[in-house]
Design a protein around this motif. Structure first.
Motif, PDB file in Angstrom:
ATOM      1  N   ARG A  23       0.707   5.224   0.148  1.00  0.00           N
ATOM      2  CA  ARG A  23       0.104   4.001   0.593  1.00  0.00           C
ATOM      3  C   ARG A  23       0.392   4.706   2.398  1.00  0.00           C
ATOM      4  O   ARG A  23      -0.787   4.379   3.025  1.00  0.00           O
ATOM      5  CB  ARG A  23       0.821   2.844   0.919  1.00  0.00           C
ATOM      6  CG  ARG A  23       0.376   2.397  -0.842  1.00  0.00           C
ATOM      7  CD  ARG A  23       0.969   0.829  -0.543  1.00  0.00           C
ATOM      8  NE  ARG A  23       0.985   0.168  -1.864  1.00  0.00           N
ATOM      9  CZ  ARG A  23       2.215  -0.311  -2.491  1.00  0.00           C
ATOM     10  NH1 ARG A  23       2.891  -0.138  -1.947  1.00  0.00           N
ATOM     11  NH2 ARG A  23       1.805  -0.637  -3.477  1.00  0.00           N
ATOM     12  N   ARG A  26      -2.684   6.670   3.113  1.00  0.00           N
ATOM     13  CA  ARG A  26      -4.376   6.909   3.286  1.00  0.00           C
ATOM     14  C   ARG A  26      -3.966   6.346   4.633  1.00  0.00           C
ATOM     15  O   ARG A  26      -5.064   6.886   4.946  1.00  0.00           O
ATOM     16  CB  ARG A  26      -4.174   5.929   2.136  1.00  0.00           C
ATOM     17  CG  ARG A  26      -4.036   6.261   1.197  1.00  0.00           C
ATOM     18  CD  ARG A  26      -4.879   5.013   0.440  1.00  0.00           C
ATOM     19  NE  ARG A  26      -3.609   4.826  -0.697  1.00  0.00           N
ATOM     20  CZ  ARG A  26      -3.731   3.326  -0.534  1.00  0.00           C
ATOM     21  NH1 ARG A  26      -4.062   2.295  -1.242  1.00  0.00           N
ATOM     22  NH2 ARG A  26      -2.382   3.687  -2.245  1.00  0.00           N
ATOM     23  N   ARG A  33      -3.350  14.100   4.603  1.00  0.00           N
ATOM     24  CA  ARG A  33      -3.163  12.972   4.112  1.00  0.00           C
ATOM     25  C   ARG A  33      -2.928  13.673   2.891  1.00  0.00           C
ATOM     26  O   ARG A  33      -2.505  13.535   1.456  1.00  0.00           O
ATOM     27  CB  ARG A  33      -4.124  11.858   4.015  1.00  0.00           C
ATOM     28  CG  ARG A  33      -4.471  11.507   2.497  1.00  0.00           C
ATOM     29  CD  ARG A  33      -5.446  10.076   2.429  1.00  0.00           C
ATOM     30  NE  ARG A  33      -5.597   9.703   1.146  1.00  0.00           N
ATOM     31  CZ  ARG A  33      -6.278   8.683   0.398  1.00  0.00           C
ATOM     32  NH1 ARG A  33      -7.427   8.824   1.103  1.00  0.00           N
ATOM     33  NH2 ARG A  33      -6.525   8.264  -0.734  1.00  0.00           N
ATOM     34  N   GLU A  37       0.455  13.938   0.454  1.00  0.00           N
ATOM     35  CA  GLU A  37       0.227  13.486  -1.177  1.00  0.00           C
ATOM     36  C   GLU A  37       1.155  14.974  -1.677  1.00  0.00           C
ATOM     37  O   GLU A  37       1.617  14.604  -2.721  1.00  0.00           O
ATOM     38  CB  GLU A  37      -0.814  13.033  -1.525  1.00  0.00           C
ATOM     39  CG  GLU A  37      -1.581  11.959  -1.287  1.00  0.00           C
ATOM     40  CD  GLU A  37      -3.293  11.404  -1.261  1.00  0.00           C
ATOM     41  OE1 GLU A  37      -4.020  12.477  -1.396  1.00  0.00           O
ATOM     42  OE2 GLU A  37      -3.368  10.370  -0.117  1.00  0.00           O
TER      43      GLU A  37
END
Length: 88
Positions: A23, A26, A33, A37
């Motif tokens: 979250r 994002r 991002r 991730e």
């Protein structure tokens, strides 16, 4: 439909931490991002593979460390995430 096994408290905490990282990622720039991730995915998979599930002390340590990293990452001035090698 098959029912899923019930998760323990630590398993729920780990999943919540993982979702928290995704979250927060994002909210960062798109290129950062994807990097965040990827780093998070590798870290969690590596720990899932290498850490003994009965080593609760070490798992709790990893949870505390992850929560600190997540809080730092939530800071808008922080743009990325780095990894740290910890000897077991």
């Amino acid at each position: 439909m098959a029912s899923r096994p019930k998760l323990s408290g630590i398993q729920r905490q780990v999943l919540a931490l993982y979702r928290g990282f995704l979250r927060t990622a994002r909210q960062k720039a798109p290129e950062e991002r994807h990097r965040i991730e990827a780093v998070v995915s590798v870290e969690f998979r590596e720990n899932a593979r290498n850490v003994d599930r009965r080593n609760f002390v070490y798992i709790e340590y990893l949870l505390r460390r992850g929560k600190r990293q997540l809080e730092q990452l939530k800071n808008p001035d922080i743009t990325g995430l780095s990894t740290l090698e910890v000897n077991k």
